[in-house]
Scaffold this motif. Structure first.
Motif, PDB file in Angstrom:
ATOM      1  N   ALA A 135       0.817  -1.214   0.000  1.00 53.25           N
ATOM      2  CA  ALA A 135       0.000   0.000   0.000  1.00 53.25           C
ATOM      3  C   ALA A 135       0.844   1.253   0.000  1.00 53.25           C
ATOM      4  O   ALA A 135       0.457   2.279  -0.568  1.00 53.25           O
ATOM      5  CB  ALA A 135      -0.937  -0.005   1.212  1.00 53.25           C
ATOM      6  N   PHE A 136       2.024   1.202   0.652  1.00 50.37           N
ATOM      7  CA  PHE A 136       2.886   2.384   0.743  1.00 50.37           C
ATOM      8  C   PHE A 136       4.054   2.339  -0.239  1.00 50.37           C
ATOM      9  O   PHE A 136       4.889   3.239  -0.225  1.00 50.37           O
ATOM     10  CB  PHE A 136       3.438   2.534   2.164  1.00 50.37           C
ATOM     11  CG  PHE A 136       2.383   2.799   3.200  1.00 50.37           C
ATOM     12  CD1 PHE A 136       1.815   4.050   3.316  1.00 50.37           C
ATOM     13  CD2 PHE A 136       1.944   1.789   4.046  1.00 50.37           C
ATOM     14  CE1 PHE A 136       0.843   4.303   4.274  1.00 50.37           C
ATOM     15  CE2 PHE A 136       0.970   2.030   5.004  1.00 50.37           C
ATOM     16  CZ  PHE A 136       0.414   3.285   5.115  1.00 50.37           C
ATOM     17  N   SER A 137       4.118   1.302  -1.060  1.00 52.44           N
ATOM     18  CA  SER A 137       5.278   1.173  -1.943  1.00 52.44           C
ATOM     19  C   SER A 137       5.331   2.259  -3.007  1.00 52.44           C
ATOM     20  O   SER A 137       6.394   2.577  -3.521  1.00 52.44           O
ATOM     21  CB  SER A 137       5.271  -0.204  -2.615  1.00 52.44           C
ATOM     22  OG  SER A 137       4.106  -0.350  -3.425  1.00 52.44           O
ATOM     23  N   GLY A 138       4.189   2.819  -3.346  1.00 57.70           N
ATOM     24  CA  GLY A 138       4.164   3.863  -4.371  1.00 57.70           C
ATOM     25  C   GLY A 138       4.374   5.259  -3.838  1.00 57.70           C
ATOM     26  O   GLY A 138       4.356   6.224  -4.602  1.00 57.70           O
ATOM     27  N   TRP A 139       4.562   5.387  -2.517  1.00 62.55           N
ATOM     28  CA  TRP A 139       4.738   6.717  -1.928  1.00 62.55           C
ATOM     29  C   TRP A 139       6.128   7.249  -2.254  1.00 62.55           C
ATOM     30  O   TRP A 139       7.125   6.559  -2.102  1.00 62.55           O
ATOM     31  CB  TRP A 139       4.568   6.656  -0.419  1.00 62.55           C
ATOM     32  CG  TRP A 139       3.121   6.586   0.004  1.00 62.55           C
ATOM     33  CD1 TRP A 139       2.094   6.027  -0.686  1.00 62.55           C
ATOM     34  CD2 TRP A 139       2.559   7.091   1.223  1.00 62.55           C
ATOM     35  NE1 TRP A 139       0.924   6.134   0.011  1.00 62.55           N
ATOM     36  CE2 TRP A 139       1.172   6.792   1.187  1.00 62.55           C
ATOM     37  CE3 TRP A 139       3.077   7.734   2.328  1.00 62.55           C
ATOM     38  CZ2 TRP A 139       0.315   7.133   2.224  1.00 62.55           C
ATOM     39  CZ3 TRP A 139       2.228   8.076   3.361  1.00 62.55           C
ATOM     40  CH2 TRP A 139       0.855   7.782   3.308  1.00 62.55           C
ATOM     41  N   THR A 140       6.166   8.514  -2.673  1.00 56.70           N
ATOM     42  CA  THR A 140       7.436   9.166  -2.972  1.00 56.70           C
ATOM     43  C   THR A 140       7.981   9.847  -1.714  1.00 56.70           C
ATOM     44  O   THR A 140       7.308   9.926  -0.675  1.00 56.70           O
ATOM     45  CB  THR A 140       7.254  10.223  -4.071  1.00 56.70           C
ATOM     46  OG1 THR A 140       6.340  11.230  -3.609  1.00 56.70           O
ATOM     47  CG2 THR A 140       6.686   9.589  -5.332  1.00 56.70           C
ATOM     48  N   THR A 141       9.195  10.323  -1.818  1.00 57.61           N
ATOM     49  CA  THR A 141       9.811  11.033  -0.691  1.00 57.61           C
ATOM     50  C   THR A 141       8.998  12.259  -0.310  1.00 57.61           C
ATOM     51  O   THR A 141       8.790  12.542   0.880  1.00 57.61           O
ATOM     52  CB  THR A 141      11.240  11.456  -1.077  1.00 57.61           C
ATOM     53  OG1 THR A 141      11.987  10.303  -1.463  1.00 57.61           O
ATOM     54  CG2 THR A 141      11.940  12.122   0.092  1.00 57.61           C
ATOM     55  N   ARG A 142       8.512  12.979  -1.306  1.00 57.62           N
ATOM     56  CA  ARG A 142       7.717  14.170  -1.009  1.00 57.62           C
ATOM     57  C   ARG A 142       6.450  13.808  -0.256  1.00 57.62           C
ATOM     58  O   ARG A 142       6.069  14.497   0.701  1.00 57.62           O
ATOM     59  CB  ARG A 142       7.364  14.886  -2.314  1.00 57.62           C
ATOM     60  CG  ARG A 142       6.479  16.098  -2.121  1.00 57.62           C
ATOM     61  CD  ARG A 142       6.180  16.783  -3.417  1.00 57.62           C
ATOM     62  NE  ARG A 142       7.403  17.324  -3.999  1.00 57.62           N
ATOM     63  CZ  ARG A 142       7.432  17.970  -5.162  1.00 57.62           C
ATOM     64  NH1 ARG A 142       6.318  18.136  -5.854  1.00 57.62           N
ATOM     65  NH2 ARG A 142       8.567  18.437  -5.626  1.00 57.62           N
ATOM     66  N   ARG A 143       5.795  12.714  -0.655  1.00 56.16           N
ATOM     67  CA  ARG A 143       4.562  12.327   0.021  1.00 56.16           C
ATOM     68  C   ARG A 143       4.835  11.869   1.451  1.00 56.16           C
ATOM     69  O   ARG A 143       4.093  12.209   2.385  1.00 56.16           O
ATOM     70  CB  ARG A 143       3.871  11.211  -0.761  1.00 56.16           C
ATOM     71  CG  ARG A 143       2.478  10.876  -0.212  1.00 56.16           C
ATOM     72  CD  ARG A 143       1.747   9.926  -1.131  1.00 56.16           C
ATOM     73  NE  ARG A 143       0.437   9.626  -0.623  1.00 56.16           N
ATOM     74  CZ  ARG A 143      -0.434   8.780  -1.205  1.00 56.16           C
ATOM     75  NH1 ARG A 143      -0.071   8.167  -2.346  1.00 56.16           N
ATOM     76  NH2 ARG A 143      -1.604   8.555  -0.664  1.00 56.16           N
TER      77      ARG A 143
END
Length: 543
Positions: free
Chosen positions: A11-19
């Motif tokens: 679920a969190f694998s697509g989160w970028t550094t900014r997010r």
């Protein structure tokens, strides 16, 4: 079926550094806002209790004690006046009345919002008024004898009324003391709550800082450090080391891009290595071919000398022995043969000299160009005298090079300037020299026939002639020889396109270490005039 941690990771694998940073900052701000609100409420509660205790409860107890003191002073003064009849006892009474009224005024304000304290104050005022009405004021208003009589008559009623008043004041003070103690207790609890709240805020801030640090280490600095270490390994020569990315999605994409670049570099390096190997082979073939060509030119020129000398000698013998005995056509044929043999011998000698540049004469050392230039002028003395040429030059420096080749350079440039002179006036040649940043620039200028713009590059190609051999003799190898000598010494040579009075050839040579250190500069030009000829304007060297 996937496990819950895997689901969470997915679920969190697509989160970028900014997010991640935005979510972390917002969460931290929310937690700090809640903690700040609690801390603010605790501080406000403490301030309110402190203000209530300091501004109302404690002053109310103090004023109640002052009311009691004022009434006690009144009772003492009335009793003394009633027993002795002395009027000086009325002074404590009068002062007690004033103190009582002042304290009651302040106390009414302080207990205005407290029903029980207001009831206690009303009871005290009622009993005080009753005692004053029945005892204090009549006795104080009577004369000395009457005061003693009234005090005696009303002693029992006065004592009972004042005891009731004293009991009411005791109840009032007891209630105020209990309220004050309750306020102190509430304040202590509020201070304890405030302290615990701020301690909790400090702990939460430390935990948040630790979580932020750990999150940055695991999510940003750790992956970046690993990626940087992998990149340094690749930069250090381990091109087979694969780069793997961890952390937020954008850092993983960055690692993929770097890995793609590494694979591209590996391919390019493989191609470059293959190309370098091929170039090395071609360079080796070229060196071998050049060596063979140089040997061929050298051997061919030497081998051609002997038969050419025989042809030239016998054609000259034919010309001397049978000249004038045959017809005119035969004499013409013999002249053609003699001229061709002589030109062939000249061409072979020039070609041999051209092939020797950089091969036979390669002795680099400090060369005094002034001395080399003087010897060249001596060699050209006959041509200078016949043409009336005037040759001037700036003081020439010392350079690093081969003296023989530099002599060939001066001889070709000066002989060209004399040969390609204008028919209208005698040749005037000037050689200038200037040094700039470790390099000497020389310019050989003449006032000859000049070179057309389209031929300024062609004149440096071997065997390229701009005129027929009848107009100007030569093999067309002079400026090609100059170019080869200059480039062998690390310089450049060119025709100045802005010079219009004839031809100006500009070339550069490296300065010697002594000249560069001393900052040598040319002095006024020296002149070598030809005997019996007038001076003429400056000109340039002619190809």
């Amino acid at each position: 079926m996937q496990s819950k941690p895997s689901d969470t990771a997915g679920a969190f694998s697509g989160w970028t550094t900014r997010r991640w940073l935005r979510t972390g900052v917002l969460t931290t701000l929310a937690v700090l806002a809640v903690l700040g609100s609690l801390g603010g409420w605790a501080t406000w509660r403490t301030s309110q209790l402190t203000a209530d205790l300091v501004d109302r409860r404690s002053p109310a107890l103090v004023q109640a004690l002052r009311v009691e003191q004022g009434l006690v002073n009144q009772e003492t003064g009335i009793r003394g006046y009633g027993l002795s009849g002395r009027t000086d006892f009325l002074q404590p009474y009068a002062q007690g009345v004033r103190d009582e009224q002042a304290a009651l005024g302040r106390l009414r304000t302080l207990v205005a919002d407290d029903d029980r304290a207001g009831a206690d104050l009303a009871e005290v005022e009622r009993l005080a008024e009753d005692w004053q009405r029945r005892v204090a004021r009549p006795v104080a208003a009577a004369s000395a004898e009457e005061a003693v009589r009234l005090a005696t008559q009303r002693a029992r009623d006065g004592k009972g009324a004042f005891d009731a008043l004293r009991s009411a004041m005791s109840r009032q003070q007891s209630h105020l003391q209990s309220e004050n103690a309750a306020g102190v207790h509430d304040l202590r609890q509020a201070v304890a709550l405030r302290n615990w709240t701020f301690a909790g805020i400090a702990v939460v801030i430390v935990l948040v800082a630790a979580l932020v640090f750990e999150g940055l280490r695991r999510g940003i600095t750790g992956p970046l450090s690993r990626l940087s270490a992998d990149a340094r390994d690749v930069a250090g020569g381990r091109f087979d080391h694969a780069l793997t990315g961890t952390g937020p999605a954008d850092l993983r994409r960055l690692a993929e891009d770097v890995e793609s670049m590494r694979l591209r570099l590996v391919k390019e390096l493989q191609f470059s290595e293959e190309s370098r190997t091929l170039l090395d082979e071609q360079a080796e073939d070229l060196r071998r071919s050049n060596t063979e060509l140089e040997q061929f030119a050298y051997v061919a020129s030497h081998d051609l000398q002997e038969p050419l000398r025989k042809v030239s000698s016998f054609t000259q013998l034919l010309q001397r022995r049978y000249g004038g005995q045959l017809d005119d056509r035969a004499d013409q044929y013999i002249a053609f043969a003699v001229d061709g043999a002589n030109r062939m011998q000249t061409l072979i000698n020039d070609l041999l000299a051209f092939s020797r540049v950089g091969r036979v004469h390669n002795d680099h050392r400090s060369v005094d160009l002034e001395s080399v230039f003087g010897r060249t002028l001596d060699d050209l003395g006959v041509a200078v005298e016949e043409t009336g040429a005037e040759i001037t030059h700036d003081p020439l420096p010392t350079v690093v090079g081969d003296a023989t080749q530099l002599g060939i350079l001066w001889q070709n440039l000066l002989s060209n300037a004399i040969k390609f002179r204008s028919p209208d006036h005698p040749p005037h040649v000037h050689v200038s020299a200037s040094e700039d940043d470790g390099t000497w620039e020389f310019a050989v200028s003449d006032n000859g026939i000049g070179i057309a713009p389209e031929f300024r590059e062609k004149v440096f190609v071997i065997f390229q002639r701009l005129h027929t051999k009848d107009a100007y003799p030569g093999t067309g190898i002079g400026l090609a020889m100059c170019k080869k000598v200059v480039e062998f010494h690390g310089g450049r040579i060119r025709i100045d396109p802005d010079y219009k009075l004839g031809t100006r050839v500009i070339f550069t040579l490296p300065a010697s270490a002594a000249d560069t250190a001393s900052g040598q500069r040319p002095e006024p030009p020296l002149t070598v005039p030809s005997p019996g000829r007038p001076e003429s304007p400056e000109g340039t060297t002619q190809p």
